[in-house]
Scaffold this motif. Sequence first.
Motif, PDB file in Angstrom:
ATOM      1  N   LEU A 212       9.034 -24.590  13.041  1.00  0.00           N
ATOM      2  CA  LEU A 212       9.799 -25.138  12.031  1.00  0.00           C
ATOM      3  C   LEU A 212      10.472 -23.830  11.316  1.00  0.00           C
ATOM      4  N   PRO A 213      11.778 -24.087  10.536  1.00  0.00           N
ATOM      5  CA  PRO A 213      12.444 -23.130   9.896  1.00  0.00           C
ATOM      6  C   PRO A 213      12.304 -23.055   8.342  1.00  0.00           C
ATOM      7  N   LEU A 214      12.541 -22.087   7.836  1.00  0.00           N
ATOM      8  CA  LEU A 214      12.339 -21.876   6.610  1.00  0.00           C
ATOM      9  C   LEU A 214      13.243 -22.714   5.687  1.00  0.00           C
ATOM     10  N   ASP A 215      12.926 -23.948   5.157  1.00  0.00           N
ATOM     11  CA  ASP A 215      13.808 -24.835   4.511  1.00  0.00           C
ATOM     12  C   ASP A 215      13.387 -25.379   3.375  1.00  0.00           C
ATOM     13  N   SER A 216      11.932 -24.680   2.749  1.00  0.00           N
ATOM     14  CA  SER A 216      11.180 -25.096   1.548  1.00  0.00           C
ATOM     15  C   SER A 216      10.568 -24.103   0.978  1.00  0.00           C
ATOM     16  N   LEU A 217      10.102 -24.226  -0.215  1.00  0.00           N
ATOM     17  CA  LEU A 217       9.263 -23.118  -0.794  1.00  0.00           C
ATOM     18  C   LEU A 217       7.878 -23.625  -0.686  1.00  0.00           C
ATOM     19  N   ASN A 218       7.222 -22.813   0.223  1.00  0.00           N
ATOM     20  CA  ASN A 218       5.733 -23.203   0.313  1.00  0.00           C
ATOM     21  C   ASN A 218       4.959 -22.193  -0.344  1.00  0.00           C
ATOM     22  N   LEU A 219       4.410 -22.678  -1.627  1.00  0.00           N
ATOM     23  CA  LEU A 219       3.709 -21.951  -2.524  1.00  0.00           C
ATOM     24  C   LEU A 219       2.424 -21.179  -1.990  1.00  0.00           C
ATOM     25  N   LEU A 220       1.471 -21.901  -1.388  1.00  0.00           N
ATOM     26  CA  LEU A 220       0.212 -21.372  -0.906  1.00  0.00           C
ATOM     27  C   LEU A 220       0.151 -20.339  -0.280  1.00  0.00           C
ATOM     28  N   PRO A 221       1.039 -20.009   0.830  1.00  0.00           N
ATOM     29  CA  PRO A 221       0.910 -18.806   1.651  1.00  0.00           C
ATOM     30  C   PRO A 221       1.330 -17.666   1.027  1.00  0.00           C
ATOM     31  N   ILE A 222       2.359 -17.822  -0.207  1.00  0.00           N
ATOM     32  CA  ILE A 222       2.720 -16.876  -0.799  1.00  0.00           C
ATOM     33  C   ILE A 222       1.588 -16.313  -1.877  1.00  0.00           C
ATOM     34  N   LEU A 223       0.973 -17.437  -2.580  1.00  0.00           N
ATOM     35  CA  LEU A 223      -0.245 -17.082  -3.137  1.00  0.00           C
ATOM     36  C   LEU A 223      -1.390 -16.098  -2.511  1.00  0.00           C
ATOM     37  N   SER A 224      -1.657 -16.791  -1.096  1.00  0.00           N
ATOM     38  CA  SER A 224      -2.328 -16.050  -0.329  1.00  0.00           C
ATOM     39  C   SER A 224      -2.056 -14.454  -0.060  1.00  0.00           C
ATOM     40  N   ALA A 225      -0.811 -14.179   0.054  1.00  0.00           N
ATOM     41  CA  ALA A 225      -0.346 -13.095   0.269  1.00  0.00           C
ATOM     42  C   ALA A 225      -0.624 -12.136  -0.958  1.00  0.00           C
ATOM     43  N   VAL A 226      -0.524 -12.426  -1.912  1.00  0.00           N
ATOM     44  CA  VAL A 226      -0.669 -11.975  -3.423  1.00  0.00           C
ATOM     45  C   VAL A 226      -2.243 -11.617  -3.452  1.00  0.00           C
ATOM     46  N   ALA A 227      -2.694 -12.554  -3.303  1.00  0.00           N
ATOM     47  CA  ALA A 227      -4.249 -12.344  -3.190  1.00  0.00           C
ATOM     48  C   ALA A 227      -4.840 -11.267  -2.340  1.00  0.00           C
ATOM     49  N   MET A 228      -4.198 -11.195  -1.148  1.00  0.00           N
ATOM     50  CA  MET A 228      -4.585 -10.229  -0.060  1.00  0.00           C
ATOM     51  C   MET A 228      -4.059  -8.920  -0.578  1.00  0.00           C
ATOM     52  N   PHE A 229      -3.157  -9.012  -0.885  1.00  0.00           N
ATOM     53  CA  PHE A 229      -2.673  -7.739  -1.666  1.00  0.00           C
ATOM     54  C   PHE A 229      -3.375  -7.195  -2.791  1.00  0.00           C
ATOM     55  N   ALA A 230      -3.564  -7.957  -3.689  1.00  0.00           N
ATOM     56  CA  ALA A 230      -4.766  -7.618  -4.713  1.00  0.00           C
ATOM     57  C   ALA A 230      -6.082  -7.057  -4.224  1.00  0.00           C
ATOM     58  N   SER A 231      -6.541  -7.791  -3.167  1.00  0.00           N
ATOM     59  CA  SER A 231      -7.627  -7.395  -2.740  1.00  0.00           C
ATOM     60  C   SER A 231      -7.758  -5.895  -1.919  1.00  0.00           C
ATOM     61  N   GLN A 232      -6.778  -5.632  -1.423  1.00  0.00           N
ATOM     62  CA  GLN A 232      -6.696  -4.133  -1.072  1.00  0.00           C
ATOM     63  C   GLN A 232      -6.490  -3.260  -1.917  1.00  0.00           C
ATOM     64  N   LYS A 233      -5.851  -3.562  -3.178  1.00  0.00           N
ATOM     65  CA  LYS A 233      -5.774  -2.421  -4.127  1.00  0.00           C
ATOM     66  C   LYS A 233      -7.109  -2.355  -4.829  1.00  0.00           C
ATOM     67  N   LEU A 234      -7.847  -3.569  -5.028  1.00  0.00           N
ATOM     68  CA  LEU A 234      -9.296  -3.338  -5.538  1.00  0.00           C
ATOM     69  C   LEU A 234     -10.253  -2.629  -4.859  1.00  0.00           C
ATOM     70  N   MET A 235     -10.016  -2.597  -3.575  1.00  0.00           N
ATOM     71  CA  MET A 235     -10.897  -2.052  -2.498  1.00  0.00           C
ATOM     72  C   MET A 235     -10.686  -0.564  -2.065  1.00  0.00           C
ATOM     73  N   PRO A 236     -11.023   0.445  -2.731  1.00  0.00           N
ATOM     74  CA  PRO A 236     -10.500   1.831  -2.677  1.00  0.00           C
ATOM     75  C   PRO A 236     -10.540   2.129  -1.167  1.00  0.00           C
ATOM     76  N   PRO A 237      -9.743   3.041  -0.478  1.00  0.00           N
ATOM     77  CA  PRO A 237      -9.952   3.712   1.072  1.00  0.00           C
ATOM     78  C   PRO A 237     -11.352   4.249   1.194  1.00  0.00           C
ATOM     79  N   SER A 238     -11.657   3.953   2.293  1.00  0.00           N
ATOM     80  CA  SER A 238     -13.000   4.393   2.712  1.00  0.00           C
ATOM     81  C   SER A 238     -13.248   5.748   3.487  1.00  0.00           C
TER      82      SER A 238
END
Length: 622
Positions: A495-521
């Motif tokens: 399917l093409p990109l023809d609408s703004l789907n909010l949930l996958p964008i919020l998921s990307a933001v949450a994943m990015f925040a999760s990475q920043k909150l977990m220091p490298p090991s």
Amino acid sequence: MQRNHLLAILLMTLLVVGWMYFFMPPPPKKAPAPAATAPAGEAAPGLDAPLQTPAPAAAPVTDPDSPLAWLPPAAEDPGDPATDEITVADEGLELVFTRVGARLKRATVVLGKDGTDSAQLVPQSFAPSDAEAVYPLGLRFAGQFWGEELNRRRWDAAPMEDGRGVRFTLEAPGRARVVKWFRLSETSNTVRTGVEYLNLSDKPQLLGLDTREPAVSLTWGPDVASGDHAKGASQQFVTRVAGDNTYKPTAKLDPAKPVERVIAPEWVAVWSAYFAVAVKPEFEGGQGWIEGRPGAFSAGVGAPRTELGPGETAVWEYQVYIGPTARRALSSAWPSLPTVQRFFTSVTLMDQFAMLLLAVLNWCHDHVWANYGIAIILLTLLVRIAVFPLTYKSMLSMKRMQKLAPELEKLKQECGENQQEFQKRTMELYKERGVNPLGGCLPLILQMPVFFALYRMLWNAFELRRAPFMWIADLSEPDRLFSLPFSIPLPFSTLPLDSLNLLPILSAVAMFASQKLMPPSGPVQNPQQKMMMNLMPILFSVFMYNLASGLNLYILVSTMLGIAQNFVIQGANVNVEPVKKKPKASPRSRHFYTAAQAKKREMAKEVRREKEKQRGHGKKDS
């Protein structure tokens, strides 16, 4: 985030992409535009309304004694096809039959409030007349008899008084009378069907040719316009024999191959993600079959070879299910029909697990909150609780490796470009400090079956079809906050990109925040690793962008719960001090029996010494 954590996520993404590429059905091809236009108020055929191929014209009759010569002429076009239509309806089905062939012209599954979500499962026909159209629930006699010619004749129709059924009759004077009746069952979405053949002649009549051609078959064709061909579950022809189901994708049908036959089926069905059509014979010795090509096939259940004497009648009855794949609806038809639904047709254990998750989802909907969005959130919470022991172990392992990060960085500087030496000393350090380098990766891999099962279940479950939640109109579709004024191709999606789907964008933001909150090991990441870590949420969001909003809701909630778990784990105190080696136990303390025997020997020696001493004193006295 540690290196092996990154590898686990990359592996998971590759497996999901591979699953989508190799196991998902290809996007359906659009049918060419028909020459005729659809009547007003009817949708033109498209992805979910296959274009029908007109039935082949009847062969001219040359032999006056041929069974074809018994029949009245083929039905002529009445001008207004509605004059041949009879409607039978209840709260779950609205069936429109045509007198031409006594067949099913439209089958509307009534869904939603006031029928707003109803689905019409008979493909729209653009044939010039009903006599040339292919409709479901027609009859096919053996080839040497009538074949499918009865589907081109106009039958007499007598609707039942209560409006729940209709009886059709076609007579070949002096030869035979055929009766076909349909009646809505008391159980939802089920139609009881009967076929009666009366021999009116003064000679025996043979119907059928052993197992090659049934006496008469009740057929379904040319397709099921289920509207779900873009979902993860491909359309399947299902047969149940002796308690086991066999699945064959209709996409693999080949018209050049012989008719596929199944002897003595309990039932046969055409099944897809949201809807199923099933035919169950109520007689012994039936035969299931399918032939044709994708989008233009014919399937049915035939009656065994039958010989009728003058005046004798043969009766065959069926149950026909036309409805959704919702568990409750399938169970109400007959007990074994729910087995038609499979989330995984090749991996039974995964299918059983996905069914368990669906049962939990329905329980949350029925007993906690009657909204499937809330039910998905509750299911996500339960899944997180269930896998928490694995997650906790993974996070503790990452925290231990995090504490070793300065020492690993020091080792990296000491080893320089010698990667082999660095790996060797790293493993020695892990062993010395009691750290398992796979401790953070393995639990994530073990959780992957959970993700796959939820992925298939949340994308294909009928229960989520048209289920609303907040701004989401349909949890089985992308959330589509609003439409965009343009349309561009999107990677990993049909399917093409023809609408703004909010949930996958919020998921990307949450994943990015999760990475920043977990220091490298591990050691300090190089620029390439940092770039890959930053790209991972974006790539995952693109991959998930046009998938079901119910699945994206699960990922978003699960990621947020993971962030909360990170805060809890960060407060945990872990020890990475060198592991103290336990002193070796002395041989005396190794085994109780050995120590007892040694003590016994010492006591015996002491007794002997006492005796010798006493004998020595006795000699001196003498």
